[in-house]
Motif scaffolding. Structure first.
Motif, PDB file in Angstrom:
ATOM      1  N   MET A  92       0.833  -1.213   0.000  1.00 51.01           N
ATOM      2  CA  MET A  92       0.000   0.000   0.000  1.00 51.01           C
ATOM      3  C   MET A  92       0.866   1.262   0.000  1.00 51.01           C
ATOM      4  O   MET A  92       0.625   2.201  -0.764  1.00 51.01           O
ATOM      5  CB  MET A  92      -0.915   0.001   1.225  1.00 51.01           C
ATOM      6  CG  MET A  92      -1.996  -1.062   1.211  1.00 51.01           C
ATOM      7  SD  MET A  92      -3.290  -0.719  -0.007  1.00 51.01           S
ATOM      8  CE  MET A  92      -4.553  -1.879   0.538  1.00 51.01           C
ATOM      9  N   LYS A  93       1.863   1.271   0.849  1.00 54.51           N
ATOM     10  CA  LYS A  93       2.749   2.436   0.945  1.00 54.51           C
ATOM     11  C   LYS A  93       3.495   2.662  -0.363  1.00 54.51           C
ATOM     12  O   LYS A  93       3.608   3.804  -0.832  1.00 54.51           O
ATOM     13  CB  LYS A  93       3.748   2.236   2.084  1.00 54.51           C
ATOM     14  CG  LYS A  93       4.721   3.394   2.271  1.00 54.51           C
ATOM     15  CD  LYS A  93       5.682   3.133   3.421  1.00 54.51           C
ATOM     16  CE  LYS A  93       6.651   4.295   3.597  1.00 54.51           C
ATOM     17  NZ  LYS A  93       7.605   4.045   4.706  1.00 54.51           N
ATOM     18  N   ASN A  94       3.994   1.587  -0.972  1.00 57.72           N
ATOM     19  CA  ASN A  94       4.746   1.726  -2.217  1.00 57.72           C
ATOM     20  C   ASN A  94       3.871   2.269  -3.340  1.00 57.72           C
ATOM     21  O   ASN A  94       4.297   3.119  -4.131  1.00 57.72           O
ATOM     22  CB  ASN A  94       5.345   0.379  -2.625  1.00 57.72           C
ATOM     23  CG  ASN A  94       6.439  -0.078  -1.678  1.00 57.72           C
ATOM     24  OD1 ASN A  94       6.922   0.683  -0.853  1.00 57.72           O
ATOM     25  ND2 ASN A  94       6.833  -1.332  -1.795  1.00 57.72           N
ATOM     26  N   LEU A  95       2.617   1.793  -3.406  1.00 57.06           N
ATOM     27  CA  LEU A  95       1.710   2.300  -4.426  1.00 57.06           C
ATOM     28  C   LEU A  95       1.372   3.768  -4.163  1.00 57.06           C
ATOM     29  O   LEU A  95       1.324   4.583  -5.089  1.00 57.06           O
ATOM     30  CB  LEU A  95       0.432   1.459  -4.470  1.00 57.06           C
ATOM     31  CG  LEU A  95      -0.634   1.905  -5.476  1.00 57.06           C
ATOM     32  CD1 LEU A  95      -0.065   1.941  -6.896  1.00 57.06           C
ATOM     33  CD2 LEU A  95      -1.852   0.991  -5.412  1.00 57.06           C
ATOM     34  N   ALA A  96       1.150   4.115  -2.896  1.00 57.94           N
ATOM     35  CA  ALA A  96       0.841   5.506  -2.545  1.00 57.94           C
ATOM     36  C   ALA A  96       1.979   6.441  -2.932  1.00 57.94           C
ATOM     37  O   ALA A  96       1.757   7.529  -3.488  1.00 57.94           O
ATOM     38  CB  ALA A  96       0.547   5.605  -1.046  1.00 57.94           C
ATOM     39  N   GLU A  97       3.207   6.030  -2.656  1.00 52.85           N
ATOM     40  CA  GLU A  97       4.361   6.865  -2.994  1.00 52.85           C
ATOM     41  C   GLU A  97       4.509   7.014  -4.498  1.00 52.85           C
ATOM     42  O   GLU A  97       4.852   8.095  -4.991  1.00 52.85           O
ATOM     43  CB  GLU A  97       5.626   6.273  -2.378  1.00 52.85           C
ATOM     44  CG  GLU A  97       5.674   6.403  -0.857  1.00 52.85           C
ATOM     45  CD  GLU A  97       6.892   5.754  -0.238  1.00 52.85           C
ATOM     46  OE1 GLU A  97       7.611   5.010  -0.956  1.00 52.85           O
ATOM     47  OE2 GLU A  97       7.141   5.985   0.963  1.00 52.85           O
ATOM     48  N   ALA A  98       4.241   5.946  -5.238  1.00 50.81           N
ATOM     49  CA  ALA A  98       4.320   6.020  -6.702  1.00 50.81           C
ATOM     50  C   ALA A  98       3.252   6.969  -7.250  1.00 50.81           C
ATOM     51  O   ALA A  98       3.509   7.735  -8.189  1.00 50.81           O
ATOM     52  CB  ALA A  98       4.162   4.626  -7.301  1.00 50.81           C
ATOM     53  N   MET A  99       2.053   6.922  -6.674  1.00 50.47           N
ATOM     54  CA  MET A  99       0.976   7.806  -7.117  1.00 50.47           C
ATOM     55  C   MET A  99       1.298   9.255  -6.780  1.00 50.47           C
ATOM     56  O   MET A  99       1.000  10.178  -7.547  1.00 50.47           O
ATOM     57  CB  MET A  99      -0.343   7.377  -6.488  1.00 50.47           C
ATOM     58  CG  MET A  99      -0.794   5.987  -6.928  1.00 50.47           C
ATOM     59  SD  MET A  99      -2.356   5.452  -6.186  1.00 50.47           S
ATOM     60  CE  MET A  99      -3.518   6.289  -7.275  1.00 50.47           C
ATOM     61  N   HIS A 100       1.902   9.470  -5.623  1.00 48.46           N
ATOM     62  CA  HIS A 100       2.273  10.824  -5.224  1.00 48.46           C
ATOM     63  C   HIS A 100       3.330  11.395  -6.162  1.00 48.46           C
ATOM     64  O   HIS A 100       3.258  12.558  -6.584  1.00 48.46           O
ATOM     65  CB  HIS A 100       2.786  10.816  -3.785  1.00 48.46           C
ATOM     66  CG  HIS A 100       3.039  12.194  -3.237  1.00 48.46           C
ATOM     67  ND1 HIS A 100       4.297  12.753  -3.197  1.00 48.46           N
ATOM     68  CD2 HIS A 100       2.188  13.121  -2.728  1.00 48.46           C
ATOM     69  CE1 HIS A 100       4.218  13.959  -2.665  1.00 48.46           C
ATOM     70  NE2 HIS A 100       2.954  14.208  -2.378  1.00 48.46           N
TER      71      HIS A 100
END
Length: 451
Positions: A92-100
């Motif tokens: 979840m964190k990795n996807l959130a950072e990529a989206m950011h």
């Protein structure tokens, strides 16, 4: 494809995948790209599967993504944005950072990656909510690429060991499946996964059904496609290939399971050697290819060359510890499994300072090497995640093969010690380690720096 390419560069990426901006060098996969587009268009979800070395990441990044951004998918209007993530130990964190990083955070609703992550965690609709509230224009199509999806299975094992009752892995999969099934917000999902992990999909609700509906199993390249993959990039750089070299490469490829990464690496090295001779009117030939070790040995020779160039014995020891941390071999997946690891963790494992670990990482990810990721353009920081460029390095580099076996033996022996200690402390009881086994074990623990 454009042939306007600078001769100062190299037409082959080595072990790393082709990237989105290298589609002008990506030959021989045109039919596969069309098939992949059709599958994605049909169900908004595709799982690109194949053996290690079949070119999954390159097909998605330089094939599918480049095609989408050129506007070839008729049913999708508007522009495309692509967010690429790997699960690691924090999906979840990795996807959130990529989206950011993609610039999806609107000032009104999402200021930081943490805010995006919190929304993703709110339930199956989390990804849809993030996109709906983001700063993306309303006519934007979003493709979410989860590369190396097999990492989710290792993360699930970590969750099980924690025994916390939480299943972020299942929540992550539920969220991706829901995003691809709804049609309110234009989201498409693409996974890349090694086919030897297919059975493990059955441990997750909804995943087998999605895989069955959206699976794209990459076929081996035929002779015509391989010829295009070899000659196309070289011709784009204004050079030629000897037909004798083409014949020998075809013969070598028959014996190799890691077809494409080894091919790209050997050709990268062959090109560098050919170019160093400054004979532009001479085609790339057998002598250039054999000089670098051919498909069989070029990668191992290259890795040894980098290892030997490290400035001290301590640097070489740090190198060993870093690569042991980044790779894993086990009974279930004997080909090896990548273990992407933060720089801060590599520093702790190596028991040296940050700069000493960075020195090793920089040596192996320098231009023309590309054996570690991320690319050299990304500065190293404690939170930077380091990964090997491809699993083939675990099978071809002989030093790493030996290190991996040693690491597996250490884990097995240490596990036995833990089991015996637990038995001794249990009501059932057990025997303590005594001499001469005790003396041997203490020497071994000191040698392994275990306490």
């Amino acid at each position: 494809m454009s042939t306007q390419t600078s001769r100062t560069a190299n037409p082959f990426p080595g072990l790393r995948p082709f990237q989105e901006d290298e589609d002008h060098l990506f030959f021989g996969r045109e039919k596969k790209v069309k098939e992949l587009l059709s599958k994605l268009q049909e169900g908004h979800f595709v799982a690109v599967m194949g053996a290690s070395g079949s070119g999954k990441s390159s097909l998605v990044k330089s094939g599918l993504v480049s095609a989408l951004q050129s506007g070839v998918m008729d049913s999708a209007s508007g522009s495309w944005k692509v967010v690429t993530s790997t699960p690691g130990e924090h999906p979840m964190k990795n996807l959130a950072e990529a989206m950011h990083k993609l610039g999806m955070a609107s000032e009104a609703d999402f200021m930081w990656a943490d805010d995006i992550e919190n929304t993703l965690r709110q339930g199956p609709n989390g990804l849809v909510d993030v996109v709906a509230k983001s700063s993306l224009p309303s006519n934007t199509q979003l493709l979410v690429v989860v590369d190396q999806f097999e990492e989710i299975f290792r993360f699930a094992e970590i969750e099980k060991a924690r025994n916390s009752g939480q299943r972020e892995s299942q929540d992550f999969i539920d969220m991706l499946m829901h995003a691809s099934q709804q049609r309110t917000v234009p989201i498409y999902v693409c996974l890349t996964m090694r086919s030897d992990f297919l059975e493990e999909c059955t441990t997750f609700d909804g995943l087998p059904e999605a895989i069955n509906a959206g699976q794209y199993l990459i076929p081996r390249m035929n002779t015509e496609e391989l010829n295009a993959a070899i000659t196309g990039p070289i011709n784009a750089f204004g050079a030629e290939v000897s037909p004798y070299l083409l014949d020998l490469i075809h013969n070598d490829l028959v014996e190799q399971s890691d077809q494409l990464p080894l091919l790209q690496h050997a050709l990268m090295r062959t090109w560098d050697y050919w170019k160093s001779l400054d004979q532009p009117n001479t085609p790339l030939g057998l002598e250039h290819y054999q000089h670098v070790g051919t498909l069989h040995l070029a990668l191992s020779y290259h890795a040894d060359e980098i290892y030997d160039s490290l400035p001290s014995d301590q640097s070489r020891k740090v190198c060993e510890l870093v690569f042991k941390a980044l790779t894993e071999k086990n009974a279930e997946h004997k080909e090896g499994v990548r273990r992407p690891t933060k720089m801060s963790d590599l520093v702790e494992i190596s028991m040296v300072d940050f700069d000493q670990v960075a020195e090793v990482v920089e040596a192996f990810r320098a231009p023309g090497r590309n054996l570690l990721m991320p690319a050299v353009s990304e500065p190293l920081a404690p939170e930077t995640v380091i990964d090997i460029s491809h699993e083939s390095l675990m099978r071809i580099w002989q030093k790493l093969v030996r290190w991996s076996l040693e690491e597996r033996e250490v884990a097995h022996r240490y596990g036995n010690l833990v089991t015996r200690a637990q038995m001794w402390q249990s009501p059932v009881g057990g025997s303590l380690v005594s001499n001469p086994e005790l003396k041997d074990t203490l020497y071994w623990m000191k040698d392994q720096q275990l306490q």
